[in-house]
Enzyme design. Structure first.
Site, short mmCIF file in Angstrom:
data_model
loop_
_atom_site.label_atom_id
_atom_site.label_comp_id
_atom_site.label_asym_id
_atom_site.label_seq_id
_atom_site.Cartn_x
_atom_site.Cartn_y
_atom_site.Cartn_z
N ALA A 158 -1.92 8.09 -2.26
CA ALA A 158 -2.57 9.14 -1.48
C ALA A 158 -1.58 9.54 -0.40
O ALA A 158 -0.88 8.68 0.14
CB ALA A 158 -3.84 8.59 -0.85
N TYR A 176 1.86 -2.55 6.10
CA TYR A 176 1.04 -2.47 7.33
C TYR A 176 -0.07 -3.51 7.34
O TYR A 176 -0.68 -3.78 8.38
CB TYR A 176 0.47 -1.06 7.55
CG TYR A 176 -0.52 -0.58 6.51
CD1 TYR A 176 -1.79 -1.14 6.40
CD2 TYR A 176 -0.18 0.43 5.63
CE1 TYR A 176 -2.69 -0.71 5.44
CE2 TYR A 176 -1.07 0.88 4.67
CZ TYR A 176 -2.32 0.31 4.59
OH TYR A 176 -3.20 0.72 3.63
N GLU A 177 -0.36 -4.13 6.19
CA GLU A 177 -1.36 -5.21 6.16
C GLU A 177 -0.76 -6.52 6.68
O GLU A 177 -1.47 -7.52 6.80
CB GLU A 177 -1.87 -5.41 4.73
CG GLU A 177 -2.65 -4.24 4.18
CD GLU A 177 -3.00 -4.43 2.70
OE1 GLU A 177 -3.90 -5.22 2.39
OE2 GLU A 177 -2.35 -3.78 1.86
N HIS A 228 -9.76 7.63 6.71
CA HIS A 228 -9.49 6.95 5.43
C HIS A 228 -10.58 7.26 4.39
O HIS A 228 -10.31 7.37 3.19
CB HIS A 228 -9.37 5.43 5.65
CG HIS A 228 -9.02 4.67 4.39
ND1 HIS A 228 -7.84 4.87 3.72
CD2 HIS A 228 -9.71 3.74 3.67
CE1 HIS A 228 -7.81 4.09 2.65
NE2 HIS A 228 -8.93 3.39 2.59
N ASN A 283 -5.29 14.88 2.33
CA ASN A 283 -5.54 15.56 3.62
C ASN A 283 -4.27 16.28 4.03
O ASN A 283 -3.18 15.97 3.54
CB ASN A 283 -5.90 14.53 4.70
CG ASN A 283 -4.81 13.47 4.86
OD1 ASN A 283 -4.75 12.52 4.09
ND2 ASN A 283 -3.95 13.67 5.84
N MET A 317 2.18 5.80 3.30
CA MET A 317 2.50 4.45 3.82
C MET A 317 2.84 3.47 2.70
O MET A 317 2.69 2.26 2.87
CB MET A 317 1.30 3.92 4.61
CG MET A 317 0.85 4.82 5.75
SD MET A 317 -0.67 4.24 6.48
CE MET A 317 -1.11 5.65 7.53
N SER A 318 3.27 3.99 1.56
CA SER A 318 3.53 3.07 0.44
C SER A 318 4.70 3.57 -0.40
O SER A 318 5.53 4.34 0.06
CB SER A 318 2.27 2.97 -0.44
OG SER A 318 2.01 4.21 -1.07
N SER A 358 -4.52 4.49 -3.30
CA SER A 358 -5.84 4.62 -2.66
C SER A 358 -6.71 5.65 -3.37
O SER A 358 -6.31 6.79 -3.55
CB SER A 358 -5.68 5.08 -1.21
OG SER A 358 -5.04 4.09 -0.46
N HIS A 369 0.26 -3.37 1.13
CA HIS A 369 1.14 -2.57 1.97
C HIS A 369 1.75 -3.42 3.07
O HIS A 369 1.16 -4.41 3.50
CB HIS A 369 0.33 -1.44 2.64
CG HIS A 369 -0.49 -0.62 1.71
ND1 HIS A 369 -1.71 -1.06 1.22
CD2 HIS A 369 -0.27 0.60 1.15
CE1 HIS A 369 -2.21 -0.13 0.42
NE2 HIS A 369 -1.36 0.88 0.34
N HIS A 386 -8.78 -0.38 -2.82
CA HIS A 386 -7.77 -1.09 -3.61
C HIS A 386 -8.44 -2.35 -4.17
O HIS A 386 -8.65 -3.31 -3.44
CB HIS A 386 -6.58 -1.51 -2.74
CG HIS A 386 -5.69 -0.36 -2.37
ND1 HIS A 386 -4.52 -0.11 -3.02
CD2 HIS A 386 -5.83 0.60 -1.45
CE1 HIS A 386 -3.96 0.97 -2.49
NE2 HIS A 386 -4.74 1.42 -1.54
#
Ligand code: HPA
Length: 300
Positions: free
Chosen positions: A125, A97-98, A271, A253, A229-230, A42, A95, A73
């Protein structure tokens, strides 16, 4: 429909055909075999502009390649050279989560290996759990904790994916999943360039919700320095194939509830901030990778 290995081979053939066509047009003779694969996370996609003599292929034009649905992306495979080394750069990933299966999430990694990549740089990220890692800094992943509840190597074992002697086994070692040699190179290069850099353990969650403060406290107790998350699924598959991995996180962050030194309250996570920090650190990230790629090709 062919099996996973067959589908990966179809993607490889389509990519090779495309590059062959472009090479003929440019008057180049030799077959293009990328040695270093790079997956851009990201907000880090701008690095792809560094690729020389680039052939760019949208994922939509590669058989069986999944399409990213996330802002930041872009979904292109860029082939060419960096510092004279043949590379394949994925500008964007998909990902779990998609809604993608892990087979889809890791399909491009399988393809990079079959194309010829023997080292892989995975970038992402991440949220910083250790308060001493400042926002905007780069971190070499020393190890991971997979809390997504899934493993990308589950399912029938496919030993034809082996890219190195001894690889492609049903059970495979993960004690040095992130190559200590590649990490050392990255740390030394960051030092040379004066880039703030550290090492840390990356903990992966499924997402897409960011974590609760209680979860982050629990993850800190578990020994995690970063959360994202990746990455872990791509790394598992790369290790199954025998590909050496360098993992780089950009801390966009501080994770939920983590208070920066000198601040009173934790910030809310968005995001857009992830993308914005990527933009700010772009020059450092690019400078580091451009110098690293030729060294990595020599190291492995
Ligand atoms: N948590 C999970 N994934 C992330 C974060 C975070 O705080 N920041 C960027 N990716």
């Amino acid at each position: 429909m062919s099996d996973l290995f067959g589908r990966a081979q179809e993607a490889v053939e389509a990519i090779r055909d495309r590059v062959r066509g472009e090479s003929l047009r440019l008057g180049l003779q030799a077959e293009f075999v990328p040695r270093v694969g790079i997956i851009l996370g990201s907000g880090l996609g701008a690095f792809a502009a560094q690729v020389v003599d680039a052939v760019t292929i949208p994922y939509a034009e590669i058989p069986h390649f999944p399409q990213s649905t996330v802002v930041g992306h872009s979904g292109k495979l860029v082939l060419g050279t960096i510092g004279g080394v043949a590379v394949a750069v994925m500008q964007g990933r998909v990902h779990a989560y998609e809604g993608y299966s892990l087979e889809q999430v890791t399909f491009p990694t399988r393809v990079l290996g079959l194309l010829g990549c023997r080292t892989l740089i995975v970038t992402n990220a991440a949220g910083g759990i250790r308060a001493s890692i400042p926002q905007g800094s780069l971190v070499a992943i020393s190890d991971h904790i997979n809390l997504t509840g899934m493993n990308a190597a589950a399912g029938p074992n496919e030993s034809r994916f082996a890219c190195a002697p001894g690889a492609g086994e049903r059970f495979f070692d993960m004690t040095t999943a992130y190559s200590p040699a590649l990490r050392r190179l990255a740390t030394e290069e960051a030092e040379r360039q004066g880039i703030p850099f550290s090492e840390g353990v990356y903990l992966a969650v499924l997402g897409p919700s960011f974590e609760t403060s209680a979860e982050i406290r629990a993850f800190r107790t578990l020994g995690a320095d970063l959360v994202g998350m990746s990455t872990v699924h791509e790394v598992i598959v790369a290790r199954h194939m025998g590909i050496a991995v360098l993992g780089l996180s950009l801390v966009t962050n501080l994770a939920a509830g983590v208070i920066a030194p000198g601040e009173k309250n934790a910030e809310t996570i968005h995001h857009e901030d992830v993308i914005e920090i990527g933009r700010r650190v772009e020059r450092q990230f690019t400078g580091l990778l451009v110098a690293l790629v030729p060294q990595m090709a020599d190291a492995i």
